[in-house]
Scaffold this motif. Structure first.
Motif, PDB file in Angstrom:
ATOM      1  N   LEU A 445       1.074  -1.225  -0.060  1.00  0.00           N
ATOM      2  CA  LEU A 445       0.227   0.020  -0.084  1.00  0.00           C
ATOM      3  C   LEU A 445       0.850   1.270  -0.147  1.00  0.00           C
ATOM      4  O   LEU A 445       1.865   1.319   0.982  1.00  0.00           O
ATOM      5  CB  LEU A 445      -0.843  -0.131   1.312  1.00  0.00           C
ATOM      6  N   ALA A 446       0.706   2.162  -0.964  1.00  0.00           N
ATOM      7  CA  ALA A 446       1.519   3.344  -0.881  1.00  0.00           C
ATOM      8  C   ALA A 446       0.861   4.463  -1.393  1.00  0.00           C
ATOM      9  O   ALA A 446      -0.383   4.539  -2.149  1.00  0.00           O
ATOM     10  CB  ALA A 446       2.636   3.116  -1.934  1.00  0.00           C
ATOM     11  N   LEU A 447       1.445   5.625  -1.020  1.00  0.00           N
ATOM     12  CA  LEU A 447       0.516   6.876  -1.732  1.00  0.00           C
ATOM     13  C   LEU A 447       1.163   6.810  -2.839  1.00  0.00           C
ATOM     14  O   LEU A 447       2.488   7.072  -3.344  1.00  0.00           O
ATOM     15  CB  LEU A 447       1.209   8.137  -0.881  1.00  0.00           C
ATOM     16  N   ALA A 448       0.180   7.050  -4.208  1.00  0.00           N
ATOM     17  CA  ALA A 448       0.722   7.155  -5.435  1.00  0.00           C
ATOM     18  C   ALA A 448       0.797   8.569  -6.030  1.00  0.00           C
ATOM     19  O   ALA A 448       0.458   9.587  -5.200  1.00  0.00           O
ATOM     20  CB  ALA A 448      -0.543   6.599  -6.462  1.00  0.00           C
ATOM     21  N   GLU A 449       1.789   8.727  -7.117  1.00  0.00           N
ATOM     22  CA  GLU A 449       1.894  10.034  -7.498  1.00  0.00           C
ATOM     23  C   GLU A 449       0.573  10.454  -8.120  1.00  0.00           C
ATOM     24  O   GLU A 449      -0.148   9.817  -8.680  1.00  0.00           O
ATOM     25  CB  GLU A 449       2.824   9.907  -8.787  1.00  0.00           C
ATOM     26  N   ALA A 450       0.256  11.719  -8.202  1.00  0.00           N
ATOM     27  CA  ALA A 450      -1.107  12.243  -8.269  1.00  0.00           C
ATOM     28  C   ALA A 450      -0.792  13.610  -8.746  1.00  0.00           C
ATOM     29  O   ALA A 450       0.194  14.579  -8.456  1.00  0.00           O
ATOM     30  CB  ALA A 450      -2.054  12.197  -7.303  1.00  0.00           C
ATOM     31  N   GLU A 451      -1.909  13.920  -9.608  1.00  0.00           N
ATOM     32  CA  GLU A 451      -1.778  15.438 -10.146  1.00  0.00           C
ATOM     33  C   GLU A 451      -1.904  16.289  -9.044  1.00  0.00           C
ATOM     34  O   GLU A 451      -2.456  15.832  -8.045  1.00  0.00           O
ATOM     35  CB  GLU A 451      -2.739  15.512 -11.207  1.00  0.00           C
ATOM     36  N   PRO A 452      -1.878  17.649  -9.082  1.00  0.00           N
ATOM     37  CA  PRO A 452      -1.968  18.749  -8.073  1.00  0.00           C
ATOM     38  C   PRO A 452      -3.538  18.713  -7.700  1.00  0.00           C
ATOM     39  O   PRO A 452      -4.242  18.324  -8.862  1.00  0.00           O
ATOM     40  CB  PRO A 452      -1.488  19.966  -8.520  1.00  0.00           C
ATOM     41  N   GLY A 453      -3.971  18.840  -6.619  1.00  0.00           N
ATOM     42  CA  GLY A 453      -5.430  18.981  -6.110  1.00  0.00           C
ATOM     43  C   GLY A 453      -5.887  17.502  -5.990  1.00  0.00           C
ATOM     44  O   GLY A 453      -7.231  17.583  -5.958  1.00  0.00           O
ATOM     45  N   GLN A 454      -5.320  16.381  -5.873  1.00  0.00           N
ATOM     46  CA  GLN A 454      -5.642  15.078  -5.601  1.00  0.00           C
ATOM     47  C   GLN A 454      -4.618  14.528  -4.698  1.00  0.00           C
ATOM     48  O   GLN A 454      -3.461  14.675  -4.802  1.00  0.00           O
ATOM     49  CB  GLN A 454      -6.027  14.626  -6.656  1.00  0.00           C
ATOM     50  N   VAL A 455      -5.356  13.407  -4.110  1.00  0.00           N
ATOM     51  CA  VAL A 455      -4.514  12.550  -3.271  1.00  0.00           C
ATOM     52  C   VAL A 455      -4.998  11.110  -3.783  1.00  0.00           C
ATOM     53  O   VAL A 455      -6.129  10.740  -3.777  1.00  0.00           O
ATOM     54  CB  VAL A 455      -4.648  12.539  -1.674  1.00  0.00           C
ATOM     55  N   ARG A 456      -3.966  10.262  -4.069  1.00  0.00           N
ATOM     56  CA  ARG A 456      -4.190   8.790  -4.319  1.00  0.00           C
ATOM     57  C   ARG A 456      -3.515   7.767  -3.653  1.00  0.00           C
ATOM     58  O   ARG A 456      -2.272   8.058  -3.569  1.00  0.00           O
ATOM     59  CB  ARG A 456      -4.141   8.723  -5.882  1.00  0.00           C
ATOM     60  N   PHE A 457      -4.188   7.038  -3.133  1.00  0.00           N
ATOM     61  CA  PHE A 457      -3.427   5.534  -2.418  1.00  0.00           C
ATOM     62  C   PHE A 457      -3.807   4.328  -3.414  1.00  0.00           C
ATOM     63  O   PHE A 457      -4.745   4.115  -3.699  1.00  0.00           O
ATOM     64  CB  PHE A 457      -4.177   5.264  -1.060  1.00  0.00           C
ATOM     65  N   ARG A 458      -2.498   3.752  -3.370  1.00  0.00           N
ATOM     66  CA  ARG A 458      -2.667   2.456  -4.543  1.00  0.00           C
ATOM     67  C   ARG A 458      -2.508   1.480  -3.549  1.00  0.00           C
ATOM     68  O   ARG A 458      -1.617   1.010  -3.096  1.00  0.00           O
ATOM     69  CB  ARG A 458      -1.638   2.594  -5.540  1.00  0.00           C
ATOM     70  N   LEU A 459      -3.416   0.360  -3.514  1.00  0.00           N
ATOM     71  CA  LEU A 459      -3.425  -0.915  -2.808  1.00  0.00           C
ATOM     72  C   LEU A 459      -3.006  -1.827  -3.962  1.00  0.00           C
ATOM     73  O   LEU A 459      -3.663  -1.916  -5.133  1.00  0.00           O
ATOM     74  CB  LEU A 459      -4.586  -1.212  -2.452  1.00  0.00           C
ATOM     75  N   SER A 460      -1.799  -2.790  -3.963  1.00  0.00           N
ATOM     76  CA  SER A 460      -1.453  -3.570  -4.533  1.00  0.00           C
ATOM     77  C   SER A 460      -1.674  -5.087  -4.391  1.00  0.00           C
ATOM     78  O   SER A 460      -1.030  -5.242  -3.218  1.00  0.00           O
ATOM     79  CB  SER A 460      -0.278  -3.414  -5.334  1.00  0.00           C
ATOM     80  N   LEU A 461      -2.457  -6.041  -4.722  1.00  0.00           N
ATOM     81  CA  LEU A 461      -2.472  -7.325  -4.226  1.00  0.00           C
ATOM     82  C   LEU A 461      -2.404  -8.343  -5.307  1.00  0.00           C
ATOM     83  O   LEU A 461      -2.814  -7.996  -6.861  1.00  0.00           O
ATOM     84  CB  LEU A 461      -4.000  -7.326  -3.745  1.00  0.00           C
ATOM     85  N   PRO A 462      -1.808  -9.565  -5.093  1.00  0.00           N
ATOM     86  CA  PRO A 462      -1.186 -10.471  -6.249  1.00  0.00           C
ATOM     87  C   PRO A 462      -2.856 -11.032  -6.551  1.00  0.00           C
ATOM     88  O   PRO A 462      -3.684 -11.345  -5.806  1.00  0.00           O
ATOM     89  CB  PRO A 462      -0.699 -11.481  -5.244  1.00  0.00           C
ATOM     90  N   ALA A 463      -2.966 -11.073  -7.849  1.00  0.00           N
ATOM     91  CA  ALA A 463      -4.093 -11.342  -8.415  1.00  0.00           C
ATOM     92  C   ALA A 463      -4.365 -13.104  -8.054  1.00  0.00           C
ATOM     93  O   ALA A 463      -3.184 -13.887  -8.014  1.00  0.00           O
ATOM     94  CB  ALA A 463      -4.068 -11.279  -9.925  1.00  0.00           C
ATOM     95  N   ALA A 464      -5.505 -13.589  -8.198  1.00  0.00           N
ATOM     96  CA  ALA A 464      -5.801 -14.903  -7.638  1.00  0.00           C
ATOM     97  C   ALA A 464      -5.598 -15.566  -8.954  1.00  0.00           C
ATOM     98  O   ALA A 464      -5.944 -15.505  -9.885  1.00  0.00           O
ATOM     99  CB  ALA A 464      -6.951 -15.218  -7.081  1.00  0.00           C
TER     100      ALA A 464
END
Ligand SMILES: Nc1ncnc2c1ncn2[C@@H]1O[C@H](COP(=O)(O)OP(=O)(O)OP(=O)(O)O)[C@@H](O)[C@H]1O
Ligand SMILES: [Mg+2]
Length: 464
Positions: A445-464
């Motif tokens: 789980l990490a804070l992703a790069e995002a354009e100004p004016g927004q915040v985006r968190f990215r959850l990565s999980l192995p696909a089943a």
């Protein structure tokens, strides 16, 4: 005093270079000594042969007709010191003069090489330049004739130079071979260290039970490996103790907190209905109830935090996250503050893990998006597959997160904005817990790069 040379950072390179240069220095020293000996010894041999020819009995009784044959013989005997491809009659020159200084015999090339230059007389050998080459010349008087013999030194030197050059090339090739061998051997010697580094890199809190086998390592490294293993033992023990302590403490706190909360709620209800209602007491009880609820929320999160670093063996069941995300989107839609939901989801988001814990992660992210997003803004939930991973993004309109907070957002009890700490409820555990759960599932789980004016968190999980 520190060395002025830039230090080579690679230990392997230092070992390989050090051993190659030492061997090369020894070989070069030998080469220099051998070259010096060969050059001097050869000059001495030529002088010795020349003196022997001049003093020999052969010249004394040579009839005039035999001088050309003697010349050819001298050339043949000194030709051994010249390169094989040199002109056959350029190795030695002969001049025979009678008593009146009239030439009785002169090698065909004599005039071209020496012209009419005066020749050194008397005993001993001399070095003379002629025809652009260096000659070793000596004379002898036999009866009425004087004989000069000149031996070509330049040809001899050229032969020595050619041989030494071949040796030098061989040394160059040898040095490269030694360098390659030293690099290979140094690499082999470093293998246990690389092995240890590999284990250390793979070590996460969940794999503290890994050990390196000392039995397979060389004697010199076995001790280092056992020290490393002992350090891992201590680390694992203290890690387990710390995790168990916070889990146990949280567990022990739950019951008194639940009782306290119940009692307060009852007192609060009674205070409201009592005939002589006391607004001050009522307010006091309400504040206390708030604080107890906050404490309860901390304790519940601490209990969940036991999932971190594999403390909980997570049962891996197939889970589809799409329904969870849709429910969360509906909840946001129910908020009555004009917030817009953007949903971009594929048919299924199939992962393996614990449905409840994964739901907790998404809830934490969405509740943050609601709490810290701009009122009247938007919240975006999206998922897409990248290779063997699902990437689930939770974004919201925001003023952004200041750079100095970014790397600490996932620390326990860390809250980015001091102002938030008072205005927005929360304790700073949501993200750290969510990341621990993601990692326990083999994801991140990490804070992703995002354009100004927004915040985006990215959850990565192995696909089943
Ligand atoms: N979507 C977001 N936009 C802006 N800031 C955020 C966002 N999500 C998290 N933060 C910042 O990160 C901090 C840590 O978040 P975290 O979820 O760990 O704790 P919290 O929300 O303060 O408390 P809780 O334990 O109740 O979740 C927050 O205090 C907030 O400052
Ligand atoms: Mg939160």
């Amino acid at each position: 005093m520190r060395a002025r040379w830039p230090r080579l950072r690679s230990f392997r390179l230092r070992i390989a270079l050090g051993s190659t240069l030492t061997a090369l220095a020894a070989i070069l020293l030998l080469y220099a000594m051998a070259s010096y000996t060969i050059i001097h010894r050869r000059a001495a041999i030529i002088d010795h042969m020349l003196s022997a020819h001049l003093a020999g009995p052969g010249f004394q009784a040579t009839p005039q007709a035999l001088w050309p044959a003697t010349d050819a013989q001298l050339n043949a005997s000194f030709g051994g010191f010249a390169p094989p491809d040199s002109a056959p009659l350029a190795h030695a020159l002969l001049l025979v003069e009678d008593a009146g200084h009239g030439p009785q015999y002169r090698s065909p090339a004599w005039q071209r090489v020496f012209g009419d230059a005066s020749l050194p007389r008397g005993p001993g050998l001399h070095t003379v330049e002629g025809g652009g080459q260096s000659w070793r010349i000596g004379s002898a008087v036999h009866g009425s004739v004087t004989i000069w013999v000149a031996v070509n030194r330049s040809l001899s030197d050229a032969q020595v130079r050619a041989s030494l050059l071949r040796f030098a090339v061989a040394i160059g090739v040898l040095a490269m071979a030694m360098g390659a061998l030293a690099w290979y051997l140094a690499g082999r010697a470093m293998r246990p260290v690389e092995h240890l580094t590999g284990v250390m890199v793979r070590l996460t809190a969940s794999e503290l039970d890994q050990r390196v086998s000392a039995a397979e390592e060389d004697l010199e490294f076995a001790q280092m490996v056992s020290v490393f293993n002992a350090m891992l033992d201590r680390l694992q023990r203290s890690f387990l103790q710390a995790a168990r302590f916070s889990g146990d403490a949280a567990h022990e706190l739950r019951t008194p907190l639940t009782i306290l909360q119940g009692e307060l709620e009852r007192s609060f209800a009674q205070a409201g209905t009592a005939a002589a209602a006391d607004p001050v007491l009522e307010q006091g009880l309400a504040n206390m109830l708030d604080e107890v609820r906050r404490l309860d929320s901390i304790v519940r999160k601490l209990l969940l935090a036991r999932a971190d670093a594999g403390q909980l063996a997570i049962p891996l069941c197939p889970v589809d996250l799409r329904p969870t995300l849709e429910e969360l989107a509906e909840d946001i839609g129910l908020l009555d503050d004009g917030r817009q939901v953007r949903l971009t989801l594929p048919e299924h988001i199939a992962v393996r893990g614990d449905a409840e814990l994964l739901c907790q992660v998404l809830q934490n992210l969405v509740s943050n998006a609601i709490k810290y997003g701009l009122p009247g803004g938007w919240i975006a939930l999206s998922a897409r597959r990248k290779g063997e991973q699902w990437r689930i993004d939770v974004g919201n309109a925001s003023h952004g997160i200041a750079p100095e907070h970014r790397h600490r957002l996932f620390d326990r009890f860390y809250r980015a904005d001091q102002a938030h700490q008072r205005r927005v409820p929360g304790v700073g555990l949501g993200l750290s817990l969510a990341r621990d759960i993601a990692m326990a599932h083999g994801g991140s789980l990490a804070l992703a790069e995002a354009e100004p004016g927004q915040v985006r968190f990215r959850l990565s999980l192995p696909a089943a």
